[in-house]
Write a protein that holds these residues in place. Structure first.
Motif, PDB file in Angstrom:
ATOM      1  N   GLY A 159      84.113 -10.284  24.009  1.00 36.59           N
ATOM      2  CA  GLY A 159      84.622  -9.651  22.810  1.00 36.59           C
ATOM      3  C   GLY A 159      85.530 -10.527  21.969  1.00 36.59           C
ATOM      4  N   TRP A 160      86.141 -11.532  22.587  1.00 36.48           N
ATOM      5  CA  TRP A 160      87.061 -12.403  21.848  1.00 36.48           C
ATOM      6  C   TRP A 160      86.331 -13.493  21.058  1.00 36.48           C
ATOM      7  CZ3 TRP A 160      86.297 -17.306  23.683  1.00 36.48           C
ATOM      8  CH2 TRP A 160      85.781 -17.416  24.981  1.00 36.48           C
ATOM      9  N   MET A 161      85.026 -13.678  21.322  1.00 37.25           N
ATOM     10  CA  MET A 161      84.234 -14.645  20.562  1.00 37.25           C
ATOM     11  C   MET A 161      83.761 -14.034  19.246  1.00 37.25           C
ATOM     12  SD  MET A 161      81.599 -16.612  23.111  1.00 37.25           S
ATOM     13  CE  MET A 161      82.106 -18.009  24.105  1.00 37.25           C
ATOM     14  N   THR A 162      83.499 -14.871  18.263  1.00 39.50           N
ATOM     15  CA  THR A 162      82.785 -14.399  17.070  1.00 39.50           C
ATOM     16  C   THR A 162      81.289 -14.401  17.374  1.00 39.50           C
ATOM     17  OG1 THR A 162      82.445 -16.601  16.086  1.00 39.50           O
ATOM     18  CG2 THR A 162      84.537 -15.466  15.596  1.00 39.50           C
ATOM     19  N   GLY A 163      80.519 -13.692  16.547  1.00 37.01           N
ATOM     20  CA  GLY A 163      79.077 -13.663  16.754  1.00 37.01           C
ATOM     21  C   GLY A 163      78.467 -15.054  16.715  1.00 37.01           C
ATOM     22  N   ARG A 164      78.921 -15.857  15.776  1.00 35.53           N
ATOM     23  CA  ARG A 164      78.385 -17.212  15.648  1.00 35.53           C
ATOM     24  C   ARG A 164      78.773 -18.072  16.847  1.00 35.53           C
ATOM     25  NH1 ARG A 164      79.336 -22.296  13.902  1.00 35.53           N
ATOM     26  NH2 ARG A 164      77.634 -23.312  12.722  1.00 35.53           N
ATOM     27  N   ILE A 173      72.983  -9.793  10.409  1.00 37.25           N
ATOM     28  CA  ILE A 173      74.439  -9.709  10.603  1.00 37.25           C
ATOM     29  C   ILE A 173      75.126 -11.017  10.204  1.00 37.25           C
ATOM     30  CG2 ILE A 173      74.408  -7.890  12.364  1.00 37.25           C
ATOM     31  CD1 ILE A 173      74.664 -10.083  14.493  1.00 37.25           C
ATOM     32  N   ALA A 174      74.551 -11.731   9.249  1.00 35.72           N
ATOM     33  CA  ALA A 174      75.138 -13.003   8.811  1.00 35.72           C
ATOM     34  C   ALA A 174      76.554 -12.804   8.285  1.00 35.72           C
ATOM     35  CB  ALA A 174      74.252 -13.646   7.747  1.00 35.72           C
ATOM     36  N   SER A 175      76.806 -11.699   7.597  1.00 30.76           N
ATOM     37  CA  SER A 175      78.137 -11.451   7.029  1.00 30.76           C
ATOM     38  C   SER A 175      79.180 -11.191   8.097  1.00 30.76           C
ATOM     39  CB  SER A 175      78.081 -10.267   6.063  1.00 30.76           C
ATOM     40  OG  SER A 175      77.676  -9.090   6.742  1.00 30.76           O
ATOM     41  N   ALA A 176      78.730 -10.853   9.317  1.00 29.92           N
ATOM     42  CA  ALA A 176      79.659 -10.575  10.421  1.00 29.92           C
ATOM     43  C   ALA A 176      79.736 -11.744  11.402  1.00 29.92           C
ATOM     44  CB  ALA A 176      79.229  -9.304  11.161  1.00 29.92           C
ATOM     45  N   GLY A 177      79.130 -12.869  11.060  1.00 33.61           N
ATOM     46  CA  GLY A 177      79.076 -13.993  11.992  1.00 33.61           C
ATOM     47  C   GLY A 177      80.426 -14.547  12.382  1.00 33.61           C
ATOM     48  N   LYS A 178      81.433 -14.417  11.508  1.00 30.68           N
ATOM     49  CA  LYS A 178      82.763 -14.958  11.791  1.00 30.68           C
ATOM     50  C   LYS A 178      83.727 -13.892  12.321  1.00 30.68           C
ATOM     51  CE  LYS A 178      82.409 -18.678   8.384  1.00 30.68           C
ATOM     52  NZ  LYS A 178      83.007 -19.299   7.163  1.00 30.68           N
ATOM     53  N   GLY A 192      84.793  -6.130  17.685  1.00 32.32           N
ATOM     54  CA  GLY A 192      84.802  -5.186  16.570  1.00 32.32           C
ATOM     55  C   GLY A 192      83.426  -4.788  16.086  1.00 32.32           C
ATOM     56  N   TYR A 193      82.371  -5.257  16.759  1.00 29.55           N
ATOM     57  CA  TYR A 193      80.997  -4.919  16.357  1.00 29.55           C
ATOM     58  C   TYR A 193      80.646  -3.493  16.791  1.00 29.55           C
ATOM     59  CZ  TYR A 193      79.579  -9.753  15.187  1.00 29.55           C
ATOM     60  OH  TYR A 193      79.444 -10.985  14.614  1.00 29.55           O
ATOM     61  N   SER A 194      79.790  -2.861  16.008  1.00 30.80           N
ATOM     62  CA  SER A 194      79.216  -1.576  16.411  1.00 30.80           C
ATOM     63  C   SER A 194      78.138  -1.808  17.464  1.00 30.80           C
ATOM     64  CB  SER A 194      78.606  -0.879  15.196  1.00 30.80           C
ATOM     65  OG  SER A 194      77.466  -1.606  14.732  1.00 30.80           O
ATOM     66  N   GLY A 195      77.678  -0.706  18.067  1.00 31.93           N
ATOM     67  CA  GLY A 195      76.607  -0.834  19.060  1.00 31.93           C
ATOM     68  C   GLY A 195      75.349  -1.444  18.477  1.00 31.93           C
ATOM     69  N   GLY A 196      75.008  -1.051  17.255  1.00 29.40           N
ATOM     70  CA  GLY A 196      73.818  -1.595  16.617  1.00 29.40           C
ATOM     71  C   GLY A 196      73.943  -3.072  16.323  1.00 29.40           C
ATOM     72  N   MET A 197      75.139  -3.505  15.907  1.00 33.72           N
ATOM     73  CA  MET A 197      75.361  -4.926  15.634  1.00 33.72           C
ATOM     74  C   MET A 197      75.264  -5.749  16.916  1.00 33.72           C
ATOM     75  SD  MET A 197      78.507  -4.518  12.925  1.00 33.72           S
ATOM     76  CE  MET A 197      78.796  -6.277  12.724  1.00 33.72           C
ATOM     77  N   LYS A 198      75.777  -5.191  18.002  1.00 30.14           N
ATOM     78  CA  LYS A 198      75.678  -5.900  19.289  1.00 30.14           C
ATOM     79  C   LYS A 198      74.215  -6.034  19.720  1.00 30.14           C
ATOM     80  CE  LYS A 198      80.251  -4.660  21.051  1.00 30.14           C
ATOM     81  NZ  LYS A 198      81.018  -3.888  22.049  1.00 30.14           N
ATOM     82  N   GLN A 199      73.431  -5.005  19.464  1.00 26.99           N
ATOM     83  CA  GLN A 199      72.005  -5.065  19.810  1.00 26.99           C
ATOM     84  C   GLN A 199      71.301  -6.161  19.005  1.00 26.99           C
ATOM     85  OE1 GLN A 199      71.339  -3.231  22.280  1.00 26.99           O
ATOM     86  NE2 GLN A 199      69.175  -2.735  22.417  1.00 26.99           N
ATOM     87  N   ARG A 200      71.651  -6.283  17.740  1.00 22.15           N
ATOM     88  CA  ARG A 200      71.064  -7.326  16.895  1.00 22.15           C
ATOM     89  C   ARG A 200      71.503  -8.718  17.361  1.00 22.15           C
ATOM     90  NH1 ARG A 200      69.506  -5.304  11.638  1.00 22.15           N
ATOM     91  NH2 ARG A 200      69.776  -3.050  11.528  1.00 22.15           N
ATOM     92  N   LEU A 201      72.784  -8.833  17.732  1.00 23.76           N
ATOM     93  CA  LEU A 201      73.276 -10.108  18.248  1.00 23.76           C
ATOM     94  C   LEU A 201      72.560 -10.468  19.550  1.00 23.76           C
ATOM     95  CD1 LEU A 201      75.332 -12.436  17.955  1.00 23.76           C
ATOM     96  CD2 LEU A 201      76.936 -11.041  19.300  1.00 23.76           C
TER      97      LEU A 201
END
Length: 308
Positions: free
Chosen positions: A87-92, A122-127, A132-141
């Motif tokens: 959780g402490w990492m960014t998506g990127r 989820i490019a806009s959430a990469g940083k 802080g991601y939603s469940g759907g964003m985590k699935q995409r990641l």
């Protein structure tokens, strides 16, 4: 069709429980395969053995063209049903980390991460931090992580289970694109998704493989005329339906029934159509829907998993 993966006599036992019982199948190169079955059928256990997360009790899992001693995980991209992240990492950061673990250079991992963040939406959430991601964003990641090293086989365990209807449709469209680039194996409870996307199906029941093959071939071999009837919720129509189901004409069988609807399998579609319309007209029933067609993957699935 060239074979990518061959599974023979695959078995997994947990103490006294036989979770997967001597199954065998092949997955062709470039095919999209749906692994189906009720809860407890052995789907996730099978997937975990294929991906190297569980050691089989017995049996073999072999990729065509893989070198002797090579780790098959190099060829596999895997998205579990509930992916876990730092959780402490960014998506990127997470995607770069996953790419480096898969053997990509720093430059390639960074480039591939940017490409995939864009692709999964989820490019806009990469940083942003993953915590802080939603469940759907985590699935995409998780899907991006599974694709980071361009796998030969993409394995997805219930890939849309955590998504809302819009997210589910977007991810299913993405899988539809991916099946043109790599081989895909996905498990699902949503039979409509399997029917829409897959080339082949594997249906498991009680740890055994009950049915396997091309969806088109299996559907044609098990094709039956079907009528779906729904009535208005008035007393006369409900009473008529309850009585009529108990005296259906020969050649018509009710396969499912609710308070105001019934699904019928018929030996001859035209004969059944005439019989139903005649009865509806004679009884002056308030009809809300009548669909006439042929059996679906859901009908075939229920036939297989509910067999004695």
């Amino acid at each position: 069709m060239s074979v990518l993966l061959s599974v023979e006599q695959l078995t997994k036992r947990f103490d006294e429980e036989l979770a997967v019982d001597n199954i065998g199948f092949e997955i062709g190169e470039g095919r999209c395969v749906a692994l189906l079955g009720p809860n407890g059928a052995g789907k996730t256990t099978t997937i975990r053995m294929l991906t190297g997360l569980l050691q089989p009790t017995s049996g073999t899992i072999q990729f065509s063209g893989m070198k002797q001693g090579q780790d098959r995980r190099e060829w596999i991209g895997y998205l579990p049903q509930t992916p876990a992240f730092y959780g402490w990492m960014t998506g990127r950061e997470f995607l770069v980390y996953a790419g480096r673990l898969c053997g990509l250079s720093a430059k390639e991992a960074a480039s591939r991460s940017n490409e995939l963040l864009e692709r999964v939406g989820i490019a806009s959430a990469g940083k942003r931090k993953i915590g802080g991601y939603s469940g759907g964003m985590k699935q995409r990641l998780g899907l991006a992580q599974a694709l980071i090293h361009r796998p030969r086989l993409l394995v997805l365990d219930e890939p849309v289970s955590a998504l809302d209807p819009i997210g589910r449709r977007e991810v299913m469209a993405m899988i539809g694109e991916l099946k043109n680039e790599t081989t895909v194996l996905f498990s699902t409870h949503v039979l409509h998704d399997a029917e829409e996307l897959c080339d082949d199906i594997l249906i498991m029941r009680r740890g055994q493989l009950s049915l396997a093959g091309s969806l088109a071939t299996l559907r044609e071999e098990n094709r039956e005329p079907v009528l779906s009837l729904e009535i208005e919720e008035d007393d006369h129509s409900r009473q008529w339906l309850a009585g009529w189901i108990n005296k259906l004409p020969n050649g018509i069988l009710a396969t499912s029934e609710t308070r105001g609807s019934v699904r019928l399998i018929a030996q001859d579609l035209e004969t059944a159509r005439r019989a139903v319309l005649k009865e509806l007209t004679k009884s002056e029933v308030s009809l809300s829907k009548l669909e006439i067609g042929h059996s679906t993957l859901e009908d075939l699935f229920l036939k297989v998993v509910t067999a004695p």
